[in-house]
Structures are given as C-alpha cells and as structure tokens.
Design a protein around this motif. Sequence first.
Motif, short mmCIF file in Angstrom:
data_model
loop_
_atom_site.label_atom_id
_atom_site.label_comp_id
_atom_site.label_asym_id
_atom_site.label_seq_id
_atom_site.Cartn_x
_atom_site.Cartn_y
_atom_site.Cartn_z
N TYR A 72 1.82 -3.68 -1.76
CA TYR A 72 1.08 -2.26 -2.25
C TYR A 72 -0.17 -2.23 -2.32
N LYS A 73 -0.63 -1.39 -1.25
CA LYS A 73 -2.34 -1.46 -0.75
C LYS A 73 -2.77 -0.22 -1.14
N LEU A 74 -2.00 0.66 -1.41
CA LEU A 74 -2.77 2.06 -1.58
C LEU A 74 -3.08 2.46 -2.95
N ILE A 75 -2.73 1.77 -3.88
CA ILE A 75 -2.90 1.68 -5.26
C ILE A 75 -3.67 0.49 -5.70
N HIS A 76 -3.97 -0.27 -5.10
CA HIS A 76 -4.87 -1.56 -5.34
C HIS A 76 -6.10 -1.06 -6.23
N LEU A 213 6.21 -0.45 -7.92
CA LEU A 213 4.84 0.00 -7.32
C LEU A 213 5.04 0.23 -5.79
N LEU A 214 5.91 -0.11 -5.19
CA LEU A 214 6.28 0.37 -3.91
C LEU A 214 6.88 1.59 -4.01
N GLU A 217 4.21 3.97 -4.11
CA GLU A 217 3.54 4.40 -2.92
C GLU A 217 4.06 5.41 -1.85
N TYR A 218 5.26 5.57 -2.01
CA TYR A 218 5.94 6.46 -1.46
C TYR A 218 5.18 8.02 -1.51
N ILE A 220 1.97 8.25 -2.82
CA ILE A 220 0.63 8.16 -2.27
C ILE A 220 0.53 8.43 -0.76
N TYR A 221 1.62 7.83 0.02
CA TYR A 221 1.51 7.79 1.58
C TYR A 221 1.53 8.93 1.80
N THR A 255 -3.82 -2.06 -10.21
CA THR A 255 -4.07 -0.76 -9.73
C THR A 255 -4.88 -0.03 -10.36
#
Length: 303
Positions: A72-76, A213-214, A217-218, A220-221, A255
């Motif tokens: 989960y990179k987009l909310i790090h 968290l994954l 990210e749906y 966020i993406y 996050t």
Amino acid sequence: MAVIVALLEKSKKFDKESFLNKFNINPSEIRILRGGEEELLVIHIPDSKKIDMVELISFDSISKVYDFTKSYKLIHREIKPEGYSIKLKNTEISALTFTPIISFNIENVNLNEIKVSINKFISKGIKIIYLKNKYILPSDIEFLKKFIDTLQDVAIIFSINSPDSIVVASKYVDAYVIEQNQMQNFSLLRALGKTRKPVIVKKAPAASIEEYLLSVEYIIYEGNLNVILCESGTLTVHNRVIPDIEAILYMKEKTYLPVLMDIENFETKKEIDHYLKIARNLELNGIIVDYKELKQNSINQIY
C-alpha cells in the motif's frame, strides 16, 4: 505487477507523451494523483516489463521516486502531500482537532422524530451528522431535500452500498461512508474514487490491516485522496466487537490519512467514556457515536 510512486516537480510540466514513449508504457499504466499542493505519478509495471530506475529518477519533472516494501504505497506517511487536508463542509478533519460524528440509523424509523433529535444535537454544537440505511430509499432523498437547506454549516454524511447510490445521493450529502460489509466491494470503491467528496471507510471486523489498507487504495488510485480511515472494531473471543488498538496505531504510524474510532455499538456511559479517553490519548481525529447512546447532558464530553 510492480507499483512505483514518484513525486512530480511543482515548477515543471510533466510531459506525459514523452514519458510513455521513453519507458514504453501504456497510458492505462499510469495515474497522476493531485493532493494538497503536490502531484504524484503512479506507475503500474507489468511483470513482463522493467524500468531503469536511474533513468526514471533523472527524467525531467520527476523530483523523487519513493521506495516502499509494503504494497500500500499511495497512503504511506512518507508521501503525505504538502498542504493536504480534508474538509467535511466547513469542518476540517486534521491532527489539530478532535471531531465528534453523531450517527442516526434512519431505517424503518419516523424521519420527523429523527429530525427533532438531529436539531437538538446541532443546537449543542455538533457539526457532522451521519445517516445510516441499508439502502437509499426515495423517502430518504425527500427527507434530505427538505432538510438540507436548514443545516447551513453542518455536514451530512451517508452510508453508500452501490455505485448507483452515489449518483442518487451526491446532490444532498457532503461525504460518503463505506460500511464494514462493503469494505471489499471493489466496484463501489472505484466509483467513489472517481468522485472528489470525502469517503470514510470502515474496517471490517474480520479483515486484516493489510486487506483494509489495500481496499482503501482502490479509492486513492482512482484519484480521490479525500479518504478517512475508521477502526470500527474486531471480534473478541466473547463475540463482542471492540476497537482494535493495534490496528489504530498501525494506521497512524504508516499512513498520512486521518483516523476515526467507531464506538456506535457501546451502550453504557462507562464504555463510551472509556473509549473517548482512549481516542483522545491516541490523538485520533475523531469518533463516531450513536445518538441514542449519547445522553444530551454528555455531549460536552466528546469535544
């Protein structure tokens, strides 16, 4: 498939065509996310392709390439956009405030009685009202139409269970809530990602923190960075649902998204006061409390 996240320079325009040609990437394999004052470039790399990281870092208009081990990179926390904040109408959800949200289950109830109760809480200073129903009914929309103009700076958030519900409710609500049982409804997550209204995502009791968290990210993406995390409890050996403190600590550590605690299922003043104290000590951004369990003379305790 690998995912790479890069920060774009503010002062330079990103040349999308040049980037696609240089790295032999399809347009569908990149996204540009705008949050606060910054833009992030998200690149999905199929297993059949490789990108030279040195060339990527040196590409004009790329300021930084992030290196994460977690998926989960987009909310790090490391990539929190400069100037990032979330507002529910006029109420900012931030680290500097503790925001109470009062929930009302409007399924099979007298909406006029609910309206009276809502007005009582508003008169006490409550700024966010959360309306819950399994499905959005025509009566709910009529209720919102008549009620919305009287609310002024009070935010209305509504539980959503299908992409069609988003269209129906969009004119009348300030934010959406994904209930626990919809946490992995991926068509709904993607649809909410295409909106720009805030989304509160509740963690399912049986879900792991990674699964949760994954799922976030749906959203966020698809471009919507206005996401609020909500720990709504985990099952105990006695079949009780209580907040998962370890999950909350992990969310806050890993996050940059705001974190709420849902204590709607607690019924006694002792329980509510106990978890209010925990929420404050953990420096959470707010709590969700059921209006029936919160006595009018206890409202001041939640601020």
